[in-house]
Scaffold this motif. Structure first.
Motif, PDB file in Angstrom:
ATOM      1  N   LEU A  16     -25.075 -12.014  -6.415  1.00 40.34           N
ATOM      2  CA  LEU A  16     -24.118 -11.687  -7.483  1.00 40.34           C
ATOM      3  C   LEU A  16     -22.689 -11.686  -6.936  1.00 40.34           C
ATOM      4  CD1 LEU A  16     -24.064 -10.903 -10.498  1.00 40.34           C
ATOM      5  CD2 LEU A  16     -24.012  -8.536  -9.804  1.00 40.34           C
ATOM      6  N   ALA A  17     -22.537 -11.192  -5.722  1.00 43.99           N
ATOM      7  CA  ALA A  17     -21.208 -11.184  -5.086  1.00 43.99           C
ATOM      8  C   ALA A  17     -20.692 -12.602  -4.887  1.00 43.99           C
ATOM      9  CB  ALA A  17     -21.275 -10.464  -3.740  1.00 43.99           C
ATOM     10  N   GLY A  19     -21.326 -14.987  -6.881  1.00 42.45           N
ATOM     11  CA  GLY A  19     -21.031 -15.564  -8.189  1.00 42.45           C
ATOM     12  C   GLY A  19     -22.249 -16.127  -8.900  1.00 42.45           C
ATOM     13  N   PHE A  24     -27.643 -11.366 -12.686  1.00 43.16           N
ATOM     14  CA  PHE A  24     -26.910 -10.215 -13.235  1.00 43.16           C
ATOM     15  C   PHE A  24     -27.855  -9.218 -13.916  1.00 43.16           C
ATOM     16  CE2 PHE A  24     -24.474  -7.809 -16.262  1.00 43.16           C
ATOM     17  CZ  PHE A  24     -23.302  -7.526 -15.580  1.00 43.16           C
ATOM     18  N   PHE A  28     -28.645  -5.373 -12.831  1.00 49.62           N
ATOM     19  CA  PHE A  28     -28.365  -4.298 -13.787  1.00 49.62           C
ATOM     20  C   PHE A  28     -29.617  -3.436 -13.981  1.00 49.62           C
ATOM     21  CE2 PHE A  28     -28.109  -2.386 -17.946  1.00 49.62           C
ATOM     22  CZ  PHE A  28     -26.802  -1.974 -18.033  1.00 49.62           C
ATOM     23  N   GLU A  55     -20.124   4.499 -16.914  1.00 42.30           N
ATOM     24  CA  GLU A  55     -18.870   4.249 -16.188  1.00 42.30           C
ATOM     25  C   GLU A  55     -19.159   3.720 -14.785  1.00 42.30           C
ATOM     26  OE1 GLU A  55     -15.418   4.450 -16.536  1.00 42.30           O
ATOM     27  OE2 GLU A  55     -16.033   4.281 -18.632  1.00 42.30           O
ATOM     28  N   MET A  57     -21.910   2.231 -13.660  1.00 44.43           N
ATOM     29  CA  MET A  57     -22.471   0.870 -13.668  1.00 44.43           C
ATOM     30  C   MET A  57     -21.368  -0.162 -13.891  1.00 44.43           C
ATOM     31  SD  MET A  57     -25.605   0.526 -12.974  1.00 44.43           S
ATOM     32  CE  MET A  57     -26.054  -1.061 -13.604  1.00 44.43           C
ATOM     33  N   ALA A  58     -20.441   0.165 -14.799  1.00 47.79           N
ATOM     34  CA  ALA A  58     -19.334  -0.770 -15.066  1.00 47.79           C
ATOM     35  C   ALA A  58     -18.533  -0.982 -13.782  1.00 47.79           C
ATOM     36  CB  ALA A  58     -18.449  -0.239 -16.185  1.00 47.79           C
ATOM     37  N   LEU A  61     -20.498  -3.013 -11.119  1.00 50.89           N
ATOM     38  CA  LEU A  61     -20.570  -4.452 -11.404  1.00 50.89           C
ATOM     39  C   LEU A  61     -19.194  -5.115 -11.316  1.00 50.89           C
ATOM     40  CD1 LEU A  61     -23.279  -4.144 -14.124  1.00 50.89           C
ATOM     41  CD2 LEU A  61     -23.534  -5.261 -11.919  1.00 50.89           C
ATOM     42  N   GLN A  62     -18.152  -4.343 -11.623  1.00 49.46           N
ATOM     43  CA  GLN A  62     -16.802  -4.893 -11.438  1.00 49.46           C
ATOM     44  C   GLN A  62     -16.510  -5.132  -9.962  1.00 49.46           C
ATOM     45  OE1 GLN A  62     -13.919  -2.321 -13.341  1.00 49.46           O
ATOM     46  NE2 GLN A  62     -14.871  -2.697 -15.327  1.00 49.46           N
ATOM     47  N   SER A  65     -18.264  -8.263  -6.568  1.00 52.97           N
ATOM     48  CA  SER A  65     -17.749  -9.350  -5.719  1.00 52.97           C
ATOM     49  C   SER A  65     -17.260  -8.825  -4.368  1.00 52.97           C
ATOM     50  CB  SER A  65     -16.605 -10.074  -6.417  1.00 52.97           C
ATOM     51  OG  SER A  65     -17.015 -10.492  -7.680  1.00 52.97           O
ATOM     52  N   ASP A  66     -16.976  -7.515  -4.291  1.00 55.19           N
ATOM     53  CA  ASP A  66     -16.517  -6.928  -3.024  1.00 55.19           C
ATOM     54  C   ASP A  66     -17.682  -6.494  -2.146  1.00 55.19           C
ATOM     55  OD1 ASP A  66     -13.924  -7.133  -3.940  1.00 55.19           O
ATOM     56  OD2 ASP A  66     -13.961  -5.149  -4.870  1.00 55.19           O
TER      57      ASP A  66
END
Lengths: 177, 182
Positions: A16-17, A19, A24, A28, A55, A57-58, A61-62, A65-66
């Motif tokens: 997922l990181a 891309g 996804f 999740f 909050e 989980m959001a 997932l935001q 990528s890090d």
């Protein structure tokens, strides 16, 4: 969480990181349960736990990528969730404040926050209490940024083992699997 | 939280994930904006340079946002493209760019820069044993970045860049083909 599940989650998170959107849903699905359980155990209120879990989980997932693939995904995600619970709890405490509160009430709220804080510290210490003195010293030296009593490579190995045992103890005590 | 709410929330989280990737791509690729600004400031035809620069920026942004294999083509592509860009901008300032002067200096500079960029991209592509997901985006970005400088001489500069680039790719492509057949 079983070892195989953890490895699978690490692999999915790494994809997922990078891309790979096809994973996804699975990421999740795998993270929602532990995140919600952690929030429920920390906040002890279903509605607040659901809010905090969403909050968290959001945010997880935001920040996907890090994610650093050399680290375990579950502790990374749960650390974000724990921080989110702490933030929500502070927000709730602040919202309960009214301008004409008398000093006793204000002191009561401060005490409440302190109690919550103490509760968290107590939980962490209980988990630490399950560890051997060597593991405890290693973790304390890490968290207090003290110079390690042994050579760098040995210390790193000890720290990795101690963290693994702390994770197991936390799972055993608070049922976060 | 029932399954409908969870599905709706998952969709929202997905949007958040995509926006976060886009933001990250923008921050990561923002240095190219500085390069574009410098190129526009130095170029004799700023509008063409700005157009190619904007195209390069958008392509790079999309590649970084999308991620996976194409993401790895961004840095080599842009770096290779800087060679013809710098050569063309320098050539452009060495002389007064009119008619024959451009053909004497700017077009060869673009061709030589393109050749160097092509060799560089081919070298990296072969080293990584990369597929189309590397070659295409890296080539696109190298050409767009180089075209920011080469557009000052019009189509001739861009064509020179393209031909030089294609020539640069040939040895790498041949090596790859022979390696596959043997």
């Amino acid at each position: 969480m079983e070892q195989a599940d953890e490895e699978r989650l690490n692999a999915l998170m790494a994809r997922l990181a990078e891309g790979d959107r096809s994973v996804f849903h699975e990421v999740f699905k795998r993270l929602w349960g532990p995140t919600h359980r952690l929030c429920a155990s920390l906040l002890k209120n279903d509605a607040d736990a659901a809010d905090a879990a969403q909050e968290a989980m959001a945010k997880i997932l935001q920040r996907a990528s890090d994610y650093d693939p050399t680290r375990a995904a579950a502790p990374w995600a749960l650390a974000i969730a724990a921080w989110e619970c702490r933030t929500l709890r502070r927000k709730l405490t602040r919202r309960r404040e009214v301008p004409d509160l008398d000093s006793d009430q204000r002191a009561g709220e401060d005490t409440q926050e302190e109690l919550v804080e103490r509760d968290l510290v107590q939980s962490a210490l209980s988990a630490m209490g399950e560890l051997s003195p060597t593991d405890r010293d290693t973790l304390m030296a890490t968290f207090l940024d003290e110079s390690p009593p042994v050579a760098g490579a040995t210390f790193r190995k000890r720290r990795a083992r101690a963290l693994g045992r702390l994770r197991d103890a936390w799972k055993r005590l608070y049922g976060l699997d | 939280m029932d399954s409908t709410d969870l599905t709706r929330f998952e969709r929202r989280a997905r949007v958040g994930y995509e926006f976060a990737r886009l933001r990250r791509a923008f921050v990561g690729f923002a240095p190219l904006l500085v390069v574009i600004a410098v190129a526009v400031a130095l170029a004799r035809h700023p509008s063409a340079t700005a157009a190619f620069g904007l195209a390069a920026f958008l392509v790079g942004l999309v590649l970084l946002w999308y991620g996976r294999d194409v993401r790895r083509a961004v840095l080599p592509g842009v770096t290779a493209g800087l060679v013809p860009l710098v050569l063309a901008l320098c050539a452009n300032h060495v002389h007064h760019c009119t008619g024959d002067g451009c053909m004497m200096l700017c077009v060869p500079a673009c061709a030589v820069g393109g050749l160097a960029a092509g060799l560089a991209v081919a070298g990296i592509g072969n080293q990584r044993r990369a597929g189309v997901a590397f070659w295409l985006p890296a080539s696109g970005l190298a050409l767009l970045t180089g075209a920011m400088g080469c557009s000052c001489v019009g189509y001739a500069g861009v064509v020179g860049l393209g031909l030089g680039y294609a020539a640069g790719l040939v040895p790498g492509a041949l090596r790859r083909i022979f390696a596959r057949t043997s």
